[in-house]
Design a protein around this motif. Structure first.
Motif, short mmCIF file in Angstrom:
data_model
loop_
_atom_site.label_atom_id
_atom_site.label_comp_id
_atom_site.label_asym_id
_atom_site.label_seq_id
_atom_site.Cartn_x
_atom_site.Cartn_y
_atom_site.Cartn_z
N CYS A 126 0.83 -1.06 0.10
CA CYS A 126 -0.01 -0.11 -0.07
C CYS A 126 0.74 1.07 0.06
O CYS A 126 0.43 2.46 -0.20
N ALA A 127 2.08 1.05 0.22
CA ALA A 127 3.01 2.23 0.23
C ALA A 127 3.43 2.97 -1.02
O ALA A 127 3.74 3.90 -1.08
N VAL A 128 3.22 2.07 -2.05
CA VAL A 128 3.53 2.59 -3.42
C VAL A 128 2.18 2.67 -4.20
O VAL A 128 1.48 1.76 -4.59
N VAL A 129 1.95 3.76 -4.56
CA VAL A 129 0.57 4.23 -5.52
C VAL A 129 -0.47 3.66 -4.71
O VAL A 129 -1.55 3.07 -5.64
N ASN A 130 -0.79 3.57 -3.44
CA ASN A 130 -1.99 2.98 -2.88
C ASN A 130 -2.15 1.41 -3.08
O ASN A 130 -3.17 1.06 -3.07
N GLY A 131 -1.19 0.66 -3.43
CA GLY A 131 -1.37 -0.67 -4.05
C GLY A 131 -2.21 -0.82 -5.27
O GLY A 131 -2.61 -1.83 -5.48
N GLY A 132 -2.30 0.29 -5.94
CA GLY A 132 -3.06 0.13 -7.08
C GLY A 132 -4.72 0.53 -7.02
O GLY A 132 -5.63 0.15 -7.76
N CYS A 133 -5.13 0.58 -5.45
CA CYS A 133 -6.54 0.39 -5.21
C CYS A 133 -7.20 2.02 -5.34
O CYS A 133 -6.32 3.17 -5.12
N GLN A 134 -8.14 2.15 -5.71
CA GLN A 134 -8.83 3.44 -6.25
C GLN A 134 -9.30 4.16 -4.66
O GLN A 134 -9.05 5.28 -4.75
N GLN A 135 -9.58 3.58 -3.87
CA GLN A 135 -9.88 4.07 -2.46
C GLN A 135 -9.16 3.67 -1.37
O GLN A 135 -8.21 4.26 -1.14
N ARG A 136 -9.35 2.69 -0.85
CA ARG A 136 -8.64 2.41 0.40
C ARG A 136 -7.83 0.79 0.31
O ARG A 136 -8.31 0.02 -0.70
N CYS A 137 -6.54 1.08 0.56
CA CYS A 137 -5.66 -0.36 0.61
C CYS A 137 -5.34 -0.86 2.04
O CYS A 137 -4.75 0.00 2.76
N ILE A 138 -5.59 -2.02 2.07
CA ILE A 138 -5.34 -2.87 3.28
C ILE A 138 -4.21 -3.65 3.51
O ILE A 138 -4.33 -4.66 2.49
N ASN A 139 -2.99 -3.28 3.92
CA ASN A 139 -2.00 -4.30 3.92
C ASN A 139 -2.07 -5.27 5.05
O ASN A 139 -2.42 -5.25 5.96
N THR A 140 -1.79 -6.58 4.52
CA THR A 140 -1.61 -7.69 5.51
C THR A 140 -0.36 -8.45 5.26
O THR A 140 0.54 -8.10 4.38
N LEU A 141 0.14 -9.44 6.11
CA LEU A 141 1.28 -10.17 6.37
C LEU A 141 1.36 -10.90 4.87
O LEU A 141 0.39 -11.72 4.60
N GLY A 142 2.21 -10.43 3.96
CA GLY A 142 2.62 -11.23 2.59
C GLY A 142 1.66 -10.86 1.66
O GLY A 142 1.63 -11.42 0.53
N THR A 143 0.52 -10.00 1.94
CA THR A 143 -0.28 -9.64 0.62
C THR A 143 -0.94 -8.24 1.16
O THR A 143 -0.61 -7.74 2.02
N PHE A 144 -2.10 -7.83 0.17
CA PHE A 144 -2.95 -6.71 0.57
C PHE A 144 -4.23 -6.88 -0.14
O PHE A 144 -4.43 -7.93 -1.00
N HIS A 145 -5.14 -6.18 0.02
CA HIS A 145 -6.40 -6.10 -0.48
C HIS A 145 -7.32 -4.62 -0.49
O HIS A 145 -6.76 -3.98 0.33
N CYS A 146 -7.77 -4.47 -1.53
CA CYS A 146 -8.56 -3.28 -1.68
C CYS A 146 -10.08 -3.15 -1.30
O CYS A 146 -10.62 -4.14 -1.09
N GLU A 147 -10.24 -2.13 -0.54
CA GLU A 147 -11.67 -1.67 -0.08
C GLU A 147 -12.25 -0.71 -0.58
O GLU A 147 -11.56 0.35 -0.87
N CYS A 148 -13.45 -0.61 -0.48
CA CYS A 148 -14.38 0.87 -1.19
C CYS A 148 -15.04 1.32 0.20
O CYS A 148 -15.33 0.55 1.19
N ASP A 149 -15.26 3.05 0.24
CA ASP A 149 -16.07 3.57 0.99
C ASP A 149 -17.48 3.08 1.12
O ASP A 149 -18.03 2.38 0.04
N THR A 150 -18.28 3.60 1.84
CA THR A 150 -19.67 3.20 1.71
C THR A 150 -20.48 3.73 0.75
O THR A 150 -20.14 4.74 0.41
N GLY A 151 -21.33 3.02 0.16
CA GLY A 151 -22.08 3.22 -1.21
C GLY A 151 -21.22 2.81 -2.40
O GLY A 151 -21.79 3.32 -3.31
N TYR A 152 -20.14 2.27 -2.27
CA TYR A 152 -19.38 1.81 -3.38
C TYR A 152 -19.06 0.19 -3.09
O TYR A 152 -19.11 -0.23 -2.16
#
Length: 482
Positions: A126-152
């Motif tokens: 998530c430290a580099v270009v927000n991990g490619g996520c448009q809104q929120r990037c959640i870093n986890t051990l060994g990987t990451f995933h993207c999340e969206c705001d309410t209403g998306y």
């Protein structure tokens, strides 16, 4: 007798024939550190006598010549590689990879080597270009995933966020789902009230809550109620009060409800039929059919009206949202919507918006991107349009405009600092925008509105500066009740 001599001639021929033979011979190739001498049947002699070192050097010139091996090798002639990974995994936290004369450590995907070259630490994608996520990037051990705001909701690419209609699929509402500022609200038809879960609708018992005001008896029904009278009395025309009848008078509503679909009231001329809310009598004066409030003009909707059996609800055109009263339509400020992406400046207007550029740039053919004026070439398919500078911003003349007339600065603005103040005011006050000369039947600060947009019986004013509203309505589109 005559003797005739006879001579004999002998001819000789030479014939050659090629013959081949195969001879097998054994060739010996010795392994490193061994040699073959004379006619020996194998590589039986060590070459240590000549002190051959493959991965090192001789320790001395004495009779007991030995090899001093380089790091990573072993054996009398340093001919064998040492597998460092065989002992303690080579000190690696994760994976140890042996090589000829050395080794290295390797980490799993999503991790990187620490400075000591052995330990592994997590990579924060998530430290580099927000991990490619448009809104929120959640870093986890060994990987990451993207999340969206309410209403998306997350797109199939698991990176992009798509705005959702909160009322898609009715959002669990039993009757009506209304979107208020992007939040779904449930509502109920007349005769029902919202349950504690704010989704289900339960019947209102008008009889138990004292809402019926019947003269004799109240009979509750799902979504409504009816009044009834004691024997010897009949229901009045108001459907609530009861009147005493003579025994010889026959109640015309007793048989088959007088032929009425909904309510029947006995009268001197026979049964009198009436309907529930949202219905009207058909031409036979007995059958109740749905009342289309949208067509009859009884609906309070400012823009769009949606009729359903027994009622109606209001809706709005694109660029507007339903008002709190459920009837009017309020403008949506698209510039506050994160999905609206203007390259530099976003300017909201009634029912729409447009993008503008700062000084030194012009708007691109997509209406959003700003292109430096140093690039004289137009984009493919882009027509050359008039660009006007005003207070530090550039506006591209849209197809519905003839031209922009830049207003002169007030006398008090004498220097660049004062002019910069005007440039800041233009983002907050539409009155400082350039004066616009619009085509026929269009108006507004960017000529994006037309006479067809006038609501509630409004017509274009003379000079095309807005809608002329009838009594009880106001606003540039006659969409605000007074």
């Amino acid at each position: 007798m005559i003797w005739i001599p006879v001579f004999h001639r002998t001819r000789y021929y030479t014939v050659y024939r090629q013959a081949y033979s195969m001879e097998q011979q054994t060739v010996y190739r010795c392994c490193p550190g061994w040699r073959r001498q004379d006619g020996e049947s194998g590589c039986l002699r060590s070459v240590s006598a000549v002190a051959t070192c493959f991965h090192g050097r001789r320790s001395s010139d004495s009779e007991a010549q030995r090899c001093r091996c380089s790091e990573g090798f072993q054996g009398p002639h340093c001919q064998y590689d040492i597998n460092e990974c065989a002992i303690g995994n080579g000190g690696c936290q994760n994976q140890c990879c042996n090589t000829i004369g050395s080794y290295y450590c390797k980490c799993q995907a999503g991790q990187k080597l620490e400075e000591d070259g052995r330990g592994c630490e997590d990579i924060d994608e998530c430290a580099v270009v927000n991990g490619g996520c448009q809104q929120r990037c959640i870093n986890t051990l060994g990987t990451f995933h993207c999340e969206c705001d309410t209403g998306y909701r997350l797109h199939a690419d698991e990176r992009t966020c798509i705005k959702m209609d909160p009322c898609t699929g009715a959002n669990g509402c039993a009757h009506i789902c209304q979107s208020e500022n992007g939040v779904a609200r449930c509502a109920c038809h007349p005769g029902y009230q919202l349950s504690e879960d704010k989704k289900a609708c339960r019947d209102i018992n008008e009889c138990a809550e004292g809402l019926a005001h019947c003269g004799h008896r109240c009979v509750n029904s799902v979504g409504s109620f009816t009044c009834a009278c004691h024997p010897g009395s009949e229901l009045g025309a108001d459907g609530k009060r009861c009147y005493r009848i003579e025994l010889e008078i026959v109640n015309s509503c007793e048989k088959n409800n007088g032929g009425c679909s909904h309510h029947c009231e006995h009268a001197l001329g026979g049964p009198h039929c009436s309907c529930n809310h949202g219905h009207r009598l058909d031409s036979d004066e007995k059958t109740c059919i749905d009342l289309d409030e949208c067509e009859s003009g009884e609906a309070c909707c400012a823009q769009l009206c949606i009729n359903y059996l027994g009622g109606y609800e209001c809706s709005c055109k694109e660029g507007f949202q339903i008002s709190s009263d459920g009837c009017g339509c309020d403008d949506v400020d698209e510039c506050l919507d994160t999905s609206i992406v203007c390259d530099q400046v976003c300017i909201n207007s009634v029912g729409t918006y447009h993008c503008a550029c700062e000084e030194g740039y012009r708007i691109g053919s997509d209406g959003k991107t700003c292109i430096s004026l140093d690039d004289d070439e137009l984009e493919e398919g882009e027509e050359e349009l008039e660009v006007v500078r005003f207070a530090g911003l550039l506006f591209k003349s849209p197809p519905r405009l003839l031209h922009y007339v830049a207003p002169s600065l007030p006398p008090t603005y004498q220097d660049e600092e004062d002019e910069d103040k005007v440039g800041k005011d233009i983002r907050g006050e539409l009155s400082l925008l350039p004066k616009v000369v619009c085509l026929d039947h269009t108006f507004g600060h960017d000529c994006s509105l037309s006479c067809e947009d006038c609501m509630n019986g409004g017509r274009c004013q003379e000079g095309k500066r807005g809608c002329s509203c009838p009594a009880g309505w106001g606003g540039i589109l006659c969409n605000e009740s007074e």
